[in-house]
Design a protein around this motif. Structure first.
Motif, PDB file in Angstrom:
ATOM      1  N   LEU A 126       0.824  -1.206   0.000  1.00 48.57           N
ATOM      2  CA  LEU A 126       0.000   0.000   0.000  1.00 48.57           C
ATOM      3  C   LEU A 126       0.861   1.259   0.000  1.00 48.57           C
ATOM      4  O   LEU A 126       0.563   2.221  -0.723  1.00 48.57           O
ATOM      5  N   GLN A 127       1.947   1.266   0.775  1.00 44.61           N
ATOM      6  CA  GLN A 127       2.864   2.414   0.770  1.00 44.61           C
ATOM      7  C   GLN A 127       3.486   2.597  -0.607  1.00 44.61           C
ATOM      8  O   GLN A 127       3.545   3.708  -1.137  1.00 44.61           O
ATOM      9  N   GLN A 128       3.931   1.490  -1.190  1.00 47.10           N
ATOM     10  CA  GLN A 128       4.543   1.517  -2.519  1.00 47.10           C
ATOM     11  C   GLN A 128       3.546   2.058  -3.551  1.00 47.10           C
ATOM     12  O   GLN A 128       3.897   2.897  -4.383  1.00 47.10           O
ATOM     13  N   GLN A 129       2.304   1.604  -3.480  1.00 46.81           N
ATOM     14  CA  GLN A 129       1.284   2.041  -4.423  1.00 46.81           C
ATOM     15  C   GLN A 129       0.978   3.530  -4.261  1.00 46.81           C
ATOM     16  O   GLN A 129       0.825   4.242  -5.245  1.00 46.81           O
ATOM     17  N   LEU A 130       0.884   4.002  -3.029  1.00 48.58           N
ATOM     18  CA  LEU A 130       0.611   5.413  -2.783  1.00 48.58           C
ATOM     19  C   LEU A 130       1.725   6.288  -3.357  1.00 48.58           C
ATOM     20  O   LEU A 130       1.464   7.291  -4.023  1.00 48.58           O
ATOM     21  N   ILE A 131       2.966   5.906  -3.099  1.00 52.68           N
ATOM     22  CA  ILE A 131       4.100   6.671  -3.631  1.00 52.68           C
ATOM     23  C   ILE A 131       4.072   6.663  -5.150  1.00 52.68           C
ATOM     24  O   ILE A 131       4.255   7.707  -5.802  1.00 52.68           O
ATOM     25  N   PHE A 132       3.823   5.492  -5.745  1.00 49.74           N
ATOM     26  CA  PHE A 132       3.790   5.408  -7.201  1.00 49.74           C
ATOM     27  C   PHE A 132       2.682   6.286  -7.776  1.00 49.74           C
ATOM     28  O   PHE A 132       2.878   6.985  -8.762  1.00 49.74           O
ATOM     29  N   LYS A 133       1.512   6.275  -7.165  1.00 48.18           N
ATOM     30  CA  LYS A 133       0.395   7.089  -7.643  1.00 48.18           C
ATOM     31  C   LYS A 133       0.720   8.574  -7.566  1.00 48.18           C
ATOM     32  O   LYS A 133       0.407   9.338  -8.473  1.00 48.18           O
ATOM     33  N   GLU A 134       1.344   8.987  -6.456  1.00 51.59           N
ATOM     34  CA  GLU A 134       1.734  10.395  -6.315  1.00 51.59           C
ATOM     35  C   GLU A 134       2.758  10.783  -7.385  1.00 51.59           C
ATOM     36  O   GLU A 134       2.681  11.860  -7.970  1.00 51.59           O
ATOM     37  N   GLN A 135       3.711   9.894  -7.642  1.00 43.11           N
ATOM     38  CA  GLN A 135       4.715  10.172  -8.664  1.00 43.11           C
ATOM     39  C   GLN A 135       4.084  10.255 -10.050  1.00 43.11           C
ATOM     40  O   GLN A 135       4.444  11.114 -10.852  1.00 43.11           O
ATOM     41  N   LYS A 136       3.135   9.370 -10.330  1.00 39.60           N
ATOM     42  CA  LYS A 136       2.473   9.380 -11.628  1.00 39.60           C
ATOM     43  C   LYS A 136       1.660  10.660 -11.808  1.00 39.60           C
ATOM     44  O   LYS A 136       1.699  11.278 -12.872  1.00 39.60           O
ATOM     45  N   GLU A 137       0.941  11.061 -10.771  1.00 42.63           N
ATOM     46  CA  GLU A 137       0.175  12.306 -10.852  1.00 42.63           C
ATOM     47  C   GLU A 137       1.096  13.483 -11.123  1.00 42.63           C
ATOM     48  O   GLU A 137       0.800  14.331 -11.960  1.00 42.63           O
TER      49      GLU A 137
END
Length: 190
Positions: A126-137
């Motif tokens: 979940l942490q990894q996914q949140l960071i990835f989503k923020e980076q993608k945005e």
């Protein structure tokens, strides 16, 4: 049997799950060989499994009623592919998970992430996914198309080598013709 699933055992061990704990669940894992354009999860279906990618590339796409295709994400070797929002909310998948080339995956029951011994992996994913989503945005909202493409070249070169122009263009929010022009301009600068 363990040697066949060594990579997925190592994947979970990397999140702090003792290998013995993962190995105790191996009877629930299934190895699957797939061809190009095969569907692992149908849009609108319930999601019970994640797919650890041993080889190949997967994608998550939404298909509209008019035939419009919107690609949400690409997944590569060594990643666990599943739709986090559908999983967390327990709702039908808004996207279809499918192969874009021949692939070998290990089907992993997402119910494992509810087990107490797998909690560290759940939190880390979940942490990894949140960071990835923020980076993608940030990538999509704060950069020009050229900056987006250069970012892929610099930080995710495997994307540039494994995806075609249509797939890359869709991901960075431009059309394939614009991407071809952009690539030609970058090539001339070298």
């Amino acid at each position: 049997m363990v040697s066949r699933f060594t990579e997925v055992v190592n994947f979970f061990s990397g999140f702090g799950i003792p290998s013995e704990v993962v190995k105790s669940q191996l009877s629930q894992f299934r190895s699957i060989s797939l061809g190009t354009a095969e569907v692992l999860l149908v849009q609108g279906a319930e999601q019970d499994y994640g797919y650890f990618i041993v080889s190949g590339t997967l994608r998550a796409c939404h298909y509209g009623e008019s035939g419009l295709e919107r690609c949400k994400e690409f997944y590569f070797e060594g990643e666990l592919c599943f739709l986090y929002s559908s999983w967390l909310q327990g709702v039908a998948a808004q996207y279809q998970i499918e192969t874009i080339c021949d692939a070998e995956v290990i089907k992993v029951p997402l119910s494992l992430l509810a087990l107490p011994h797998f909690l560290p992996a759940k939190v880390a994913l979940l942490q990894q996914q949140l960071i990835f989503k923020e980076q993608k945005e940030a990538l999509l909202l704060l950069n020009t198309p050229e900056q987006r493409y250069r970012h892929l070249q610099q930080y995710w070169p495997h994307w540039v080598s494994k995806l075609n122009n249509i797939q890359i263009a869709s991901y960075i929010g431009i059309n394939p013709v614009s991407l071809s022009r952009l690539k030609a301009r970058i090539k001339c600068e070298k």
